[in-house]
Design an enzyme around this catalytic site. Sequence first.
Site, mmCIF file in Angstrom:
data_model
loop_
_atom_site.group_PDB
_atom_site.id
_atom_site.type_symbol
_atom_site.label_atom_id
_atom_site.label_comp_id
_atom_site.label_asym_id
_atom_site.label_seq_id
_atom_site.Cartn_x
_atom_site.Cartn_y
_atom_site.Cartn_z
ATOM 1 N N HIS A 132 17.628 4.087 -0.414
ATOM 2 C CA HIS A 132 16.317 4.659 -0.756
ATOM 3 C C HIS A 132 16.358 6.185 -0.769
ATOM 4 C CE1 HIS A 132 14.497 0.859 1.344
ATOM 5 N NE2 HIS A 132 15.028 0.579 0.174
ATOM 6 N N TYR A 168 3.482 5.145 -1.606
ATOM 7 C CA TYR A 168 4.446 4.238 -0.991
ATOM 8 C C TYR A 168 5.869 4.802 -1.141
ATOM 9 C CZ TYR A 168 7.946 0.863 -0.181
ATOM 10 O OH TYR A 168 9.088 0.298 0.301
ATOM 11 N N ASP A 216 10.102 1.064 -6.986
ATOM 12 C CA ASP A 216 9.179 0.059 -6.438
ATOM 13 C C ASP A 216 7.735 0.527 -6.639
ATOM 14 O OD1 ASP A 216 7.867 -1.864 -4.978
ATOM 15 O OD2 ASP A 216 9.035 -1.598 -3.130
ATOM 16 N N HIS A 218 5.188 -1.314 -5.793
ATOM 17 C CA HIS A 218 4.510 -1.799 -4.580
ATOM 18 C C HIS A 218 3.090 -2.269 -4.866
ATOM 19 C CE1 HIS A 218 4.299 -1.847 -0.055
ATOM 20 N NE2 HIS A 218 5.591 -2.010 -0.219
ATOM 21 N N GLU A 242 10.231 -2.804 -9.607
ATOM 22 C CA GLU A 242 9.839 -3.827 -8.627
ATOM 23 C C GLU A 242 8.338 -3.893 -8.388
ATOM 24 O OE1 GLU A 242 11.629 -3.050 -4.823
ATOM 25 O OE2 GLU A 242 10.330 -4.486 -3.825
ATOM 26 N N GLU A 268 8.874 -10.043 -2.914
ATOM 27 C CA GLU A 268 8.975 -9.891 -1.457
ATOM 28 C C GLU A 268 7.763 -10.461 -0.724
ATOM 29 O OE1 GLU A 268 9.366 -5.587 -1.528
ATOM 30 O OE2 GLU A 268 7.515 -5.386 -0.403
ATOM 31 N N ARG A 289 13.222 -11.301 -5.486
ATOM 32 C CA ARG A 289 13.229 -10.310 -4.405
ATOM 33 C C ARG A 289 12.694 -10.879 -3.103
ATOM 34 N NH1 ARG A 289 14.792 -6.056 -2.741
ATOM 35 N NH2 ARG A 289 12.886 -4.887 -2.374
ATOM 36 N N HIS A 318 15.191 -9.119 -0.313
ATOM 37 C CA HIS A 318 14.506 -8.001 0.330
ATOM 38 C C HIS A 318 15.282 -7.559 1.575
ATOM 39 C CE1 HIS A 318 10.501 -6.424 2.126
ATOM 40 N NE2 HIS A 318 10.860 -5.636 1.141
ATOM 41 N N ASP A 322 12.401 -3.493 8.119
ATOM 42 C CA ASP A 322 11.809 -4.563 8.917
ATOM 43 C C ASP A 322 12.498 -5.908 8.652
ATOM 44 O OD1 ASP A 322 10.337 -3.796 6.531
ATOM 45 O OD2 ASP A 322 8.851 -5.315 6.971
ATOM 46 N N GLU A 345 19.306 -4.815 -1.414
ATOM 47 C CA GLU A 345 18.629 -3.657 -0.814
ATOM 48 C C GLU A 345 19.118 -3.517 0.635
ATOM 49 O OE1 GLU A 345 14.493 -4.212 0.211
ATOM 50 O OE2 GLU A 345 14.072 -2.083 -0.069
#
Length: 412
Positions: A132, A168, A216, A218, A242, A268, A289, A318, A322, A345
Amino acid sequence: MSERGCRPVTITDVQTILTAPAGIRLVVVKVLTSEPGLYGLGCATFTQRALAVATAIESYLKPFAIGRDVDRIDDLYQAAHVSSYWRSGPVLNNALSGLDEALWDIKGKRANMPVYQLLGGKVREAVPVYVHASGRDPIEVEDRARAYLEQGFRYVRCQMAIAGLTTYGSRGGATVQALDPAQTRTWEPGPYVRAVPRLFDHLRSTLGDDVELLHDVHERIPASDGLWLARALEEHRLFFLEDLFAPEDVAYFALARQQTATPLAMGELFVNPAEYVPLIKDRLIDFIRVHISDIGGFTVARKLAAFCEYMGVRTAWHGPGDVSPVGHAANMHLDLASPNFGIQELALMDDAVREVFPGTPDVHDGAMWANDLPGWGVDIDEAQAARYPFKEEPGNGYWPEIRRLDGTVIRP
Ligand code: GCO
Ligand code: MG
Protein backbone atom coordinates in the site's frame (compact mmCIF):
# COMPACT_ATOMS: atom_id res chain seq x y z
CA MET A 1 -12.85 -45.50 15.17
CA SER A 2 -10.88 -43.19 12.91
CA GLU A 3 -9.81 -43.70 9.29
CA ARG A 4 -6.59 -45.24 10.55
CA GLY A 5 -8.39 -47.88 12.53
CA CYS A 6 -7.24 -46.56 15.88
CA ARG A 7 -8.87 -44.23 18.36
CA PRO A 8 -9.56 -40.80 16.82
CA VAL A 9 -7.70 -37.72 17.91
CA THR A 10 -10.36 -35.46 19.38
CA ILE A 11 -10.76 -31.79 20.23
CA THR A 12 -10.22 -31.22 23.96
CA ASP A 13 -10.37 -27.42 24.13
CA VAL A 14 -11.02 -24.36 21.96
CA GLN A 15 -9.29 -21.23 23.23
CA THR A 16 -9.69 -17.66 22.03
CA ILE A 17 -6.60 -15.44 22.06
CA LEU A 18 -7.04 -11.67 21.73
CA THR A 19 -3.97 -9.62 20.92
CA ALA A 20 -3.07 -6.35 19.19
CA PRO A 21 0.70 -6.24 18.57
CA ALA A 22 0.32 -3.65 15.79
CA GLY A 23 -2.49 -1.78 17.56
CA ILE A 24 -5.07 -3.70 15.48
CA ARG A 25 -7.38 -6.10 17.32
CA LEU A 26 -6.68 -9.68 16.21
CA VAL A 27 -8.61 -12.82 17.19
CA VAL A 28 -6.87 -16.21 17.00
CA VAL A 29 -8.33 -19.59 17.89
CA LYS A 30 -6.21 -22.35 19.39
CA VAL A 31 -7.65 -25.86 19.19
CA LEU A 32 -6.13 -28.39 21.61
CA THR A 33 -6.37 -32.12 21.02
CA SER A 34 -6.24 -35.43 22.83
CA GLU A 35 -2.75 -35.99 21.43
CA PRO A 36 -0.26 -34.38 23.84
CA GLY A 37 1.37 -31.30 22.33
CA LEU A 38 -0.78 -31.35 19.17
CA TYR A 39 -2.76 -28.15 18.56
CA GLY A 40 -3.78 -25.94 15.67
CA LEU A 41 -4.33 -22.22 15.08
CA GLY A 42 -6.97 -20.41 13.05
CA CYS A 43 -7.71 -16.76 12.28
CA ALA A 44 -11.05 -15.41 13.51
CA THR A 45 -10.29 -11.71 13.16
CA PHE A 46 -13.28 -9.42 12.71
CA THR A 47 -11.59 -6.39 14.17
CA GLN A 48 -14.67 -4.14 14.47
CA ARG A 49 -16.59 -6.82 16.43
CA ALA A 50 -13.76 -8.85 17.97
CA LEU A 51 -15.48 -9.34 21.33
CA ALA A 52 -18.66 -10.62 19.67
CA VAL A 53 -16.58 -13.26 17.84
CA ALA A 54 -14.92 -14.23 21.13
CA THR A 55 -18.37 -14.81 22.68
CA ALA A 56 -19.53 -16.83 19.68
CA ILE A 57 -16.50 -19.10 20.09
CA GLU A 58 -16.59 -19.39 23.86
CA SER A 59 -20.34 -19.84 24.33
CA TYR A 60 -21.31 -21.76 21.21
CA LEU A 61 -18.49 -23.19 19.08
CA LYS A 62 -16.37 -24.54 21.92
CA PRO A 63 -19.12 -26.70 23.49
CA PHE A 64 -20.09 -27.77 19.96
CA ALA A 65 -16.55 -28.85 19.06
CA ILE A 66 -15.22 -30.56 22.18
CA GLY A 67 -14.98 -34.32 21.79
CA ARG A 68 -15.19 -34.28 17.97
CA ASP A 69 -12.76 -36.03 15.63
CA VAL A 70 -10.12 -33.56 14.37
CA ASP A 71 -9.84 -35.41 11.06
CA ARG A 72 -13.36 -34.57 9.82
CA ILE A 73 -12.88 -30.96 8.86
CA ASP A 74 -15.58 -30.53 6.22
CA ASP A 75 -18.11 -32.49 8.25
CA LEU A 76 -17.47 -30.28 11.27
CA TYR A 77 -17.75 -27.16 9.14
CA GLN A 78 -21.10 -28.30 7.70
CA ALA A 79 -22.51 -29.24 11.09
CA ALA A 80 -21.33 -26.10 12.88
CA HIS A 81 -22.50 -23.85 10.04
CA VAL A 82 -26.12 -24.95 10.27
CA SER A 83 -26.15 -25.38 14.05
CA SER A 84 -27.23 -21.76 14.50
CA TYR A 85 -30.00 -22.14 11.85
CA TRP A 86 -29.50 -18.44 10.94
CA ARG A 87 -26.03 -18.41 9.43
CA SER A 88 -23.39 -16.76 7.22
CA GLY A 89 -23.02 -13.48 9.09
CA PRO A 90 -19.51 -12.14 9.73
CA VAL A 91 -19.46 -12.90 13.50
CA LEU A 92 -20.38 -16.57 13.16
CA ASN A 93 -18.30 -17.02 10.01
CA ASN A 94 -15.20 -15.68 11.73
CA ALA A 95 -15.74 -17.93 14.75
CA LEU A 96 -16.14 -20.87 12.38
CA SER A 97 -13.00 -19.90 10.50
CA GLY A 98 -11.02 -20.01 13.75
CA LEU A 99 -12.03 -23.63 14.28
CA ASP A 100 -11.81 -24.66 10.62
CA GLU A 101 -8.35 -23.21 10.01
CA ALA A 102 -7.06 -24.70 13.26
CA LEU A 103 -8.19 -28.12 12.02
CA TRP A 104 -6.31 -27.62 8.73
CA ASP A 105 -3.23 -26.71 10.77
CA ILE A 106 -3.68 -29.91 12.79
CA LYS A 107 -4.22 -31.96 9.62
CA GLY A 108 -0.94 -30.63 8.23
CA LYS A 109 0.90 -31.36 11.46
CA ARG A 110 -0.50 -34.91 11.54
CA ALA A 111 0.56 -35.46 7.94
CA ASN A 112 3.89 -33.75 8.64
CA MET A 113 3.30 -31.49 5.63
CA PRO A 114 2.64 -27.82 4.97
CA VAL A 115 -1.05 -27.27 4.14
CA TYR A 116 -0.31 -26.38 0.49
CA GLN A 117 0.90 -29.98 0.04
CA LEU A 118 -2.50 -31.25 1.14
CA LEU A 119 -4.02 -29.22 -1.72
CA GLY A 120 -1.88 -30.83 -4.38
CA GLY A 121 1.39 -28.99 -3.92
CA LYS A 122 2.95 -25.79 -5.19
CA VAL A 123 2.13 -24.36 -8.58
CA ARG A 124 4.50 -21.43 -7.90
CA GLU A 125 7.64 -20.85 -5.85
CA ALA A 126 6.36 -17.97 -3.77
CA VAL A 127 3.40 -15.60 -3.69
CA PRO A 128 3.72 -12.13 -5.29
CA VAL A 129 2.12 -9.49 -3.09
CA TYR A 130 0.84 -5.96 -3.44
CA VAL A 131 1.66 -3.30 -0.89
CA HIS A 132 0.00 0.00 0.00
CA ALA A 133 1.39 3.40 -1.03
CA SER A 134 -0.45 6.52 0.02
CA GLY A 135 0.24 10.22 0.18
CA ARG A 136 -1.18 13.71 0.23
CA ASP A 137 -0.58 14.47 -3.45
CA PRO A 138 0.49 12.61 -6.62
CA ILE A 139 4.19 13.29 -5.98
CA GLU A 140 4.10 11.89 -2.46
CA VAL A 141 2.25 8.78 -3.69
CA GLU A 142 4.82 8.41 -6.48
CA ASP A 143 7.70 8.65 -3.96
CA ARG A 144 6.19 5.98 -1.72
CA ALA A 145 5.50 3.71 -4.68
CA ARG A 146 9.05 4.20 -5.94
CA ALA A 147 10.45 3.22 -2.53
CA TYR A 148 8.52 -0.06 -2.74
CA LEU A 149 9.74 -0.70 -6.29
CA GLU A 150 13.30 -0.23 -5.06
CA GLN A 151 12.65 -2.90 -2.41
CA GLY A 152 11.61 -5.34 -5.14
CA PHE A 153 7.82 -5.04 -5.05
CA ARG A 154 6.10 -4.92 -8.44
CA TYR A 155 2.47 -4.39 -7.45
CA VAL A 156 1.46 -1.23 -5.59
CA ARG A 157 -1.96 -0.05 -4.46
CA CYS A 158 -2.05 3.75 -4.67
CA GLN A 159 -4.39 5.89 -2.56
CA MET A 160 -4.34 9.68 -2.23
CA ALA A 161 -5.75 11.93 0.47
CA ILE A 162 -8.22 14.56 -0.65
CA ALA A 163 -7.50 17.79 1.20
CA GLY A 164 -9.89 18.36 4.07
CA LEU A 165 -11.80 15.11 3.62
CA THR A 166 -11.64 11.79 5.48
CA THR A 167 -10.30 9.69 2.62
CA TYR A 168 -9.96 5.89 2.69
CA GLY A 169 -6.41 4.52 2.62
CA SER A 170 -4.48 7.76 3.16
CA ARG A 171 -4.34 10.10 6.09
CA GLY A 172 -6.38 13.19 5.33
CA GLY A 173 -5.55 16.62 6.68
CA ALA A 174 -7.83 19.17 8.31
CA THR A 175 -11.57 18.81 7.96
CA VAL A 176 -13.68 21.04 5.72
CA GLN A 177 -16.46 22.89 7.47
CA ALA A 178 -19.65 20.79 7.39
CA LEU A 179 -23.18 22.11 8.05
CA ASP A 180 -22.81 20.81 11.58
CA PRO A 181 -19.67 22.61 12.81
CA ALA A 182 -19.01 19.81 15.32
CA GLN A 183 -18.67 17.20 12.55
CA THR A 184 -15.08 15.94 12.26
CA ARG A 185 -15.08 13.15 9.68
CA THR A 186 -16.39 14.47 6.40
CA TRP A 187 -16.43 13.07 2.87
CA GLU A 188 -17.74 14.17 -0.52
CA PRO A 189 -17.47 11.95 -3.61
CA GLY A 190 -17.01 14.72 -6.21
CA PRO A 191 -13.46 15.93 -5.40
CA TYR A 192 -12.29 12.32 -5.01
CA VAL A 193 -13.72 11.12 -8.33
CA ARG A 194 -12.09 14.05 -10.15
CA ALA A 195 -8.73 13.58 -8.40
CA VAL A 196 -8.18 9.84 -8.97
CA PRO A 197 -7.70 9.95 -12.78
CA ARG A 198 -5.21 12.81 -12.29
CA LEU A 199 -3.32 10.70 -9.74
CA PHE A 200 -2.99 7.81 -12.19
CA ASP A 201 -2.05 10.17 -15.09
CA HIS A 202 0.84 11.23 -12.92
CA LEU A 203 1.81 7.73 -11.74
CA ARG A 204 1.78 6.15 -15.18
CA SER A 205 3.79 8.95 -16.73
CA THR A 206 6.42 8.96 -13.96
CA LEU A 207 6.62 5.27 -12.97
CA GLY A 208 6.24 3.80 -16.46
CA ASP A 209 4.37 0.76 -17.71
CA ASP A 210 6.16 -2.05 -15.89
CA VAL A 211 4.69 -1.48 -12.44
CA GLU A 212 1.26 -2.93 -11.70
CA LEU A 213 -0.99 -0.27 -10.16
CA LEU A 214 -4.11 -0.97 -8.10
CA HIS A 215 -6.72 1.22 -6.43
CA ASP A 216 -9.45 0.70 -3.81
CA VAL A 217 -12.61 2.84 -4.15
CA HIS A 218 -13.90 1.31 -0.89
CA GLU A 219 -17.57 1.61 -1.96
CA ARG A 220 -17.35 5.35 -1.30
CA ILE A 221 -19.11 6.77 -4.38
CA PRO A 222 -22.51 6.61 -6.06
CA ALA A 223 -22.73 3.83 -8.65
CA SER A 224 -22.97 6.24 -11.59
CA ASP A 225 -19.70 7.89 -10.50
CA GLY A 226 -18.24 4.40 -10.28
CA LEU A 227 -19.08 3.73 -13.92
CA TRP A 228 -17.50 7.04 -14.93
CA LEU A 229 -14.35 6.40 -12.88
CA ALA A 230 -13.77 2.89 -14.24
CA ARG A 231 -13.89 4.31 -17.78
CA ALA A 232 -11.69 7.29 -16.94
CA LEU A 233 -9.02 4.95 -15.56
CA GLU A 234 -9.10 2.54 -18.49
CA GLU A 235 -6.20 4.16 -20.36
CA HIS A 236 -3.94 3.68 -17.31
CA ARG A 237 -4.34 -0.10 -17.41
CA LEU A 238 -4.78 -0.77 -13.69
CA PHE A 239 -4.09 -4.30 -12.46
CA PHE A 240 -7.46 -3.92 -10.78
CA LEU A 241 -9.95 -1.42 -9.43
CA GLU A 242 -11.46 -2.59 -6.16
CA ASP A 243 -14.88 -2.24 -4.55
CA LEU A 244 -16.21 0.14 -7.17
CA PHE A 245 -19.72 -0.67 -5.92
CA ALA A 246 -21.08 -1.62 -2.51
CA PRO A 247 -22.26 -5.23 -1.96
CA GLU A 248 -25.81 -3.84 -2.03
CA ASP A 249 -25.18 -2.48 -5.56
CA VAL A 250 -23.66 -5.54 -7.24
CA ALA A 251 -26.24 -5.35 -10.05
CA TYR A 252 -24.14 -2.47 -11.46
CA PHE A 253 -21.32 -4.87 -12.33
CA ALA A 254 -23.30 -6.01 -15.39
CA LEU A 255 -23.38 -2.39 -16.60
CA ALA A 256 -19.70 -1.79 -15.82
CA ARG A 257 -18.80 -4.87 -17.86
CA GLN A 258 -20.55 -3.45 -20.93
CA GLN A 259 -18.81 -0.09 -20.58
CA THR A 260 -15.20 -0.68 -19.61
CA ALA A 261 -12.27 -3.09 -19.80
CA THR A 262 -10.82 -1.89 -16.46
CA PRO A 263 -10.28 -5.11 -14.42
CA LEU A 264 -12.68 -5.25 -11.47
CA ALA A 265 -11.97 -6.76 -8.04
CA MET A 266 -14.72 -7.30 -5.51
CA GLY A 267 -15.68 -9.12 -2.41
CA GLU A 268 -14.03 -8.28 0.92
CA LEU A 269 -17.44 -7.56 2.45
CA PHE A 270 -19.13 -10.73 1.17
CA VAL A 271 -20.15 -13.34 3.71
CA ASN A 272 -22.59 -15.58 1.84
CA PRO A 273 -22.13 -17.66 -1.36
CA ALA A 274 -25.41 -16.15 -2.59
CA GLU A 275 -23.50 -12.86 -2.87
CA TYR A 276 -20.43 -14.04 -4.75
CA VAL A 277 -21.49 -17.06 -6.79
CA PRO A 278 -23.65 -15.10 -9.31
CA LEU A 279 -20.89 -12.54 -10.00
CA ILE A 280 -18.40 -15.32 -10.69
CA LYS A 281 -20.80 -17.49 -12.67
CA ASP A 282 -21.57 -14.60 -15.01
CA ARG A 283 -17.93 -13.50 -15.19
CA LEU A 284 -18.82 -10.00 -13.97
CA ILE A 285 -15.64 -9.57 -11.93
CA ASP A 286 -12.00 -10.39 -12.67
CA PHE A 287 -10.69 -10.90 -9.12
CA ILE A 288 -12.37 -12.42 -6.07
CA ARG A 289 -11.37 -10.43 -3.00
CA VAL A 290 -13.12 -12.19 -0.13
CA HIS A 291 -11.72 -12.11 3.37
CA ILE A 292 -11.25 -15.82 4.06
CA SER A 293 -12.26 -15.74 7.73
CA ASP A 294 -15.35 -13.69 6.85
CA ILE A 295 -16.70 -16.39 4.54
CA GLY A 296 -16.18 -19.10 7.17
CA GLY A 297 -12.58 -20.21 6.68
CA PHE A 298 -10.31 -22.33 4.55
CA THR A 299 -12.71 -25.16 3.70
CA VAL A 300 -15.05 -22.72 1.94
CA ALA A 301 -12.23 -20.69 0.43
CA ARG A 302 -10.54 -23.61 -1.33
CA LYS A 303 -13.86 -24.57 -2.96
CA LEU A 304 -14.36 -20.97 -4.01
CA ALA A 305 -10.86 -20.85 -5.52
CA ALA A 306 -11.61 -23.96 -7.58
CA PHE A 307 -14.96 -22.58 -8.77
CA CYS A 308 -13.26 -19.32 -9.81
CA GLU A 309 -10.64 -21.27 -11.75
CA TYR A 310 -13.33 -22.67 -14.05
CA MET A 311 -14.85 -19.24 -14.60
CA GLY A 312 -11.62 -17.38 -15.43
CA VAL A 313 -11.75 -15.36 -12.21
CA ARG A 314 -8.42 -14.90 -10.42
CA THR A 315 -7.89 -14.86 -6.65
CA ALA A 316 -6.85 -11.79 -4.64
CA TRP A 317 -7.71 -12.76 -1.05
CA HIS A 318 -8.13 -9.84 1.31
CA GLY A 319 -4.89 -9.32 3.28
CA PRO A 320 -5.04 -6.05 5.26
CA GLY A 321 -3.64 -5.35 8.75
CA ASP A 322 -6.75 -6.80 10.35
CA VAL A 323 -5.79 -10.35 9.38
CA SER A 324 -3.56 -12.26 11.83
CA PRO A 325 -0.33 -13.87 10.56
CA VAL A 326 -2.21 -17.19 10.79
CA GLY A 327 -4.75 -15.77 8.33
CA HIS A 328 -2.00 -14.40 6.08
CA ALA A 329 -0.42 -17.86 6.08
CA ALA A 330 -3.77 -19.43 5.13
CA ASN A 331 -4.01 -16.96 2.21
CA MET A 332 -0.47 -17.88 1.20
CA HIS A 333 -0.98 -21.66 1.29
CA LEU A 334 -4.03 -21.36 -0.95
CA ASP A 335 -2.15 -18.98 -3.28
CA LEU A 336 0.73 -21.45 -3.56
CA ALA A 337 -1.57 -24.21 -4.76
CA SER A 338 -4.06 -22.26 -6.96
CA PRO A 339 -3.37 -22.06 -10.72
CA ASN A 340 -5.80 -19.11 -10.97
CA PHE A 341 -3.95 -17.03 -8.38
CA GLY A 342 -4.01 -13.35 -9.33
CA ILE A 343 -2.23 -11.40 -6.58
CA GLN A 344 -2.05 -11.35 -2.77
CA GLU A 345 -2.64 -8.19 -0.75
CA LEU A 346 -0.23 -7.92 2.17
CA ALA A 347 -0.08 -5.49 5.06
CA LEU A 348 3.61 -5.74 5.98
CA MET A 349 4.11 -7.21 9.46
CA ASP A 350 6.56 -5.58 11.87
CA ASP A 351 8.85 -7.08 14.53
CA ALA A 352 6.25 -6.94 17.31
CA VAL A 353 3.83 -9.01 15.19
CA ARG A 354 6.60 -11.46 14.28
CA GLU A 355 7.55 -11.90 17.93
CA VAL A 356 3.98 -12.80 18.86
CA PHE A 357 3.64 -15.08 15.83
CA PRO A 358 6.89 -17.01 15.24
CA GLY A 359 6.95 -18.45 11.71
CA THR A 360 5.12 -15.49 10.13
CA PRO A 361 5.93 -15.81 6.41
CA ASP A 362 9.04 -14.01 5.17
CA VAL A 363 8.61 -11.28 2.58
CA HIS A 364 11.36 -10.59 0.06
CA ASP A 365 11.71 -10.10 -3.70
CA GLY A 366 8.15 -8.78 -3.79
CA ALA A 367 6.74 -12.08 -2.58
CA MET A 368 5.64 -14.01 0.52
CA TRP A 369 7.54 -17.28 1.13
CA ALA A 370 6.41 -20.41 2.97
CA ASN A 371 8.73 -21.77 5.65
CA ASP A 372 7.72 -25.39 4.92
CA LEU A 373 6.97 -26.32 8.53
CA PRO A 374 3.95 -28.66 8.90
CA GLY A 375 0.50 -27.03 8.96
CA TRP A 376 0.43 -23.24 8.47
CA GLY A 377 4.00 -22.95 9.75
CA VAL A 378 2.94 -20.17 12.13
CA ASP A 379 2.83 -20.46 15.92
CA ILE A 380 1.74 -18.10 18.69
CA ASP A 381 3.81 -17.09 21.71
CA GLU A 382 1.06 -16.54 24.26
CA ALA A 383 3.27 -14.71 26.74
CA GLN A 384 4.22 -12.22 24.01
CA ALA A 385 0.58 -11.98 22.87
CA ALA A 386 -0.45 -11.05 26.42
CA ARG A 387 1.89 -8.05 26.27
CA TYR A 388 -0.41 -6.48 23.65
CA PRO A 389 -3.94 -6.44 25.08
CA PHE A 390 -6.75 -4.65 23.24
CA LYS A 391 -6.69 -0.94 23.97
CA GLU A 392 -9.59 0.27 26.11
CA GLU A 393 -11.67 2.47 23.82
CA PRO A 394 -15.29 3.53 23.58
CA GLY A 395 -17.13 1.18 21.26
CA ASN A 396 -14.37 -1.47 21.45
CA GLY A 397 -12.97 -0.77 18.01
CA TYR A 398 -16.00 0.12 15.91
CA TRP A 399 -15.54 2.24 12.75
CA PRO A 400 -16.49 5.84 13.66
CA GLU A 401 -19.03 7.23 11.24
CA ILE A 402 -18.17 9.44 8.29
CA ARG A 403 -20.70 11.95 6.97
CA ARG A 404 -21.25 14.10 3.92
CA LEU A 405 -21.22 17.90 4.26
CA ASP A 406 -24.96 17.87 4.88
CA GLY A 407 -24.61 15.24 7.63
CA THR A 408 -25.66 12.10 5.72
CA VAL A 409 -23.82 8.96 6.93
CA ILE A 410 -21.83 7.24 4.19
CA ARG A 411 -20.17 3.81 3.93
CA PRO A 412 -16.70 3.55 5.54
C1 GCO B 1 -8.37 -3.46 1.85
C2 GCO B 1 -9.48 -3.11 2.76
C3 GCO B 1 -9.18 -2.86 4.20
C4 GCO B 1 -10.46 -2.69 5.01
C5 GCO B 1 -10.28 -3.17 6.41
C6 GCO B 1 -11.54 -3.05 7.23
O1 GCO B 1 -8.64 -3.59 0.67
O2 GCO B 1 -7.26 -3.63 2.33
O3 GCO B 1 -10.40 -2.27 2.16
O4 GCO B 1 -8.27 -1.86 4.47
O5 GCO B 1 -10.86 -1.35 5.01
O6 GCO B 1 -9.84 -4.49 6.37
O7 GCO B 1 -11.32 -3.43 8.53
MG1 MG C 1 -10.53 -3.05 0.10
